[in-house]
Write a protein that holds these residues in place. Structure first.
Motif, PDB file in Angstrom:
ATOM      1  N   GLY A  73       0.830  -1.198   0.000  1.00  0.00           N
ATOM      2  CA  GLY A  73       0.000   0.000   0.000  1.00  0.00           C
ATOM      3  C   GLY A  73       0.864   1.247   0.000  1.00  0.00           C
ATOM      4  N   VAL A  74       0.260   2.366   0.322  1.00  0.00           N
ATOM      5  CA  VAL A  74       0.998   3.629   0.378  1.00  0.00           C
ATOM      6  C   VAL A  74       1.692   3.761   1.728  1.00  0.00           C
ATOM      7  N   SER A  75       2.580   4.733   1.816  1.00  0.00           N
ATOM      8  CA  SER A  75       3.322   4.967   3.056  1.00  0.00           C
ATOM      9  C   SER A  75       2.373   5.375   4.181  1.00  0.00           C
ATOM     10  N   TRP A  76       2.822   5.165   5.422  1.00  0.00           N
ATOM     11  CA  TRP A  76       1.963   5.532   6.561  1.00  0.00           C
ATOM     12  C   TRP A  76       1.725   7.031   6.602  1.00  0.00           C
ATOM     13  N   SER A  77       2.703   7.832   6.164  1.00  0.00           N
ATOM     14  CA  SER A  77       2.505   9.287   6.190  1.00  0.00           C
ATOM     15  C   SER A  77       1.442   9.702   5.175  1.00  0.00           C
ATOM     16  N   PHE A  78       1.406   9.027   4.031  1.00  0.00           N
ATOM     17  CA  PHE A  78       0.350   9.368   3.077  1.00  0.00           C
ATOM     18  C   PHE A  78      -1.000   8.840   3.558  1.00  0.00           C
ATOM     19  N   LYS A  79      -1.003   7.689   4.208  1.00  0.00           N
ATOM     20  CA  LYS A  79      -2.259   7.178   4.775  1.00  0.00           C
ATOM     21  C   LYS A  79      -2.794   8.152   5.830  1.00  0.00           C
ATOM     22  N   LYS A  80      -1.891   8.705   6.629  1.00  0.00           N
ATOM     23  CA  LYS A  80      -2.298   9.706   7.618  1.00  0.00           C
ATOM     24  C   LYS A  80      -2.876  10.938   6.922  1.00  0.00           C
ATOM     25  N   TYR A  81      -2.223  11.371   5.846  1.00  0.00           N
ATOM     26  CA  TYR A  81      -2.694  12.511   5.048  1.00  0.00           C
ATOM     27  C   TYR A  81      -4.109  12.229   4.533  1.00  0.00           C
ATOM     28  N   ILE A  82      -4.313  11.033   3.981  1.00  0.00           N
ATOM     29  CA  ILE A  82      -5.636  10.659   3.486  1.00  0.00           C
ATOM     30  C   ILE A  82      -6.661  10.715   4.616  1.00  0.00           C
ATOM     31  N   ASP A  83      -6.300  10.163   5.770  1.00  0.00           N
ATOM     32  CA  ASP A  83      -7.237  10.160   6.893  1.00  0.00           C
ATOM     33  C   ASP A  83      -7.610  11.579   7.317  1.00  0.00           C
ATOM     34  N   HIS A  84      -6.647  12.488   7.304  1.00  0.00           N
ATOM     35  CA  HIS A  84      -6.928  13.876   7.690  1.00  0.00           C
ATOM     36  C   HIS A  84      -7.659  14.640   6.598  1.00  0.00           C
ATOM     37  N   VAL A  85      -7.090  14.662   5.407  1.00  0.00           N
ATOM     38  CA  VAL A  85      -7.600  15.527   4.341  1.00  0.00           C
ATOM     39  C   VAL A  85      -8.866  14.952   3.719  1.00  0.00           C
ATOM     40  N   PHE A  86      -8.837  13.688   3.333  1.00  0.00           N
ATOM     41  CA  PHE A  86     -10.002  13.105   2.676  1.00  0.00           C
ATOM     42  C   PHE A  86     -11.181  13.012   3.638  1.00  0.00           C
ATOM     43  N   SER A  87     -10.919  12.662   4.888  1.00  0.00           N
ATOM     44  CA  SER A  87     -12.030  12.549   5.848  1.00  0.00           C
ATOM     45  C   SER A  87     -12.681  13.898   6.105  1.00  0.00           C
ATOM     46  N   THR A  88     -11.883  14.957   6.167  1.00  0.00           N
ATOM     47  CA  THR A  88     -12.446  16.302   6.323  1.00  0.00           C
ATOM     48  C   THR A  88     -13.171  16.721   5.057  1.00  0.00           C
ATOM     49  N   GLY A  89     -12.565  16.448   3.900  1.00  0.00           N
ATOM     50  CA  GLY A  89     -13.140  16.852   2.622  1.00  0.00           C
ATOM     51  C   GLY A  89     -14.431  16.147   2.256  1.00  0.00           C
ATOM     52  N   MET A  90     -14.649  14.951   2.794  1.00  0.00           N
ATOM     53  CA  MET A  90     -15.851  14.201   2.415  1.00  0.00           C
ATOM     54  C   MET A  90     -17.117  14.729   3.079  1.00  0.00           C
TER      55      MET A  90
END
Length: 196
Positions: A73-90
């Motif tokens: 999968g992707v790096s943990w830092s990008f997974k963290k980014y997804i969790d922060h940015v995508f979760s807020t954006g949705m």
């Protein structure tokens, strides 16, 4: 398609400093700048503001995402980014929740995306090309590169993006062919964005 958001999803480790992924991201930036595109970028090693990142996604016609494959999968830092940015954006900025409505609570899951545009993934992997698409290769069991990347494809689809063909550099630690990879990468970009 003139606004490009470039994301370098590499996470630095002592055995992998991220030079190759940075080189691909830099090559992409030079390509898009040289061809009249507007470019914004984010690197996982940098500090970022969630709301500013959401605005970059809303601004972009194209999201170019550079990443290594880390443990399938992707790096943990990008997974963290997804969790922060995508979760807020949705919650309204990038999608209307998960796309379902009170009237149809069992239909249209994942189809609430509010963004338009395309995305392209560029990936580095230690697996050889021959590990994919071959049912005789037991570990992957015949899956393709995009099958392995399906969670990322679904993340982008959630927000309404359409995929462009994925680029992958193979065997980058044990049997690298960097100059050949750079040439294939240049050809990939030229084919997708310059040939009509």
């Amino acid at each position: 398609m003139k606004n490009v958001f470039i994301i370098n999803g590499h996470q630095k480790y002592p055995f992998s400093e991220g030079k190759l992924n940075a080189s691909f991201a830099e090559k992409a930036e030079l390509f898009f700048n040289r061809n009249g595109y507007n470019v914004k970028k984010t690197t996982m090693e940098d500090e970022y503001d969630v709301n500013e990142e959401i605005e970059k996604f809303k601004w972009a016609d194209l999201v170019f995402f550079q990443t290594p494959i880390n443990w399938m999968g992707v790096s943990w830092s990008f997974k963290k980014y997804i969790d922060h940015v995508f979760s807020t954006g949705m919650m309204g900025e990038m999608s209307d929740g998960d796309g379902r409505t009170r009237e149809e609570p069992k239909k249209n899951y994942g189809l609430g995306g509010k963004l338009q545009g395309k995305y392209m993934m560029s990936v580095t992997a230690n697996a050889p090309k021959e590990a994919f698409n071959d049912p005789n290769e037991t570990f992957f069991g015949g899956i393709s590169e995009d099958d392995l990347l399906r969670p990322m494809h679904l993340n982008f689809r959630w927000f309404g993006y359409e995929p462009l063909p994925t680029f992958m550099a193979y065997d980058v630690m044990k049997n690298p062919e960097i100059e050949s990879d750079f040439k294939r990468f240049d050809d990939h970009l030229n084919t997708l964005f310059l040939q009509k």
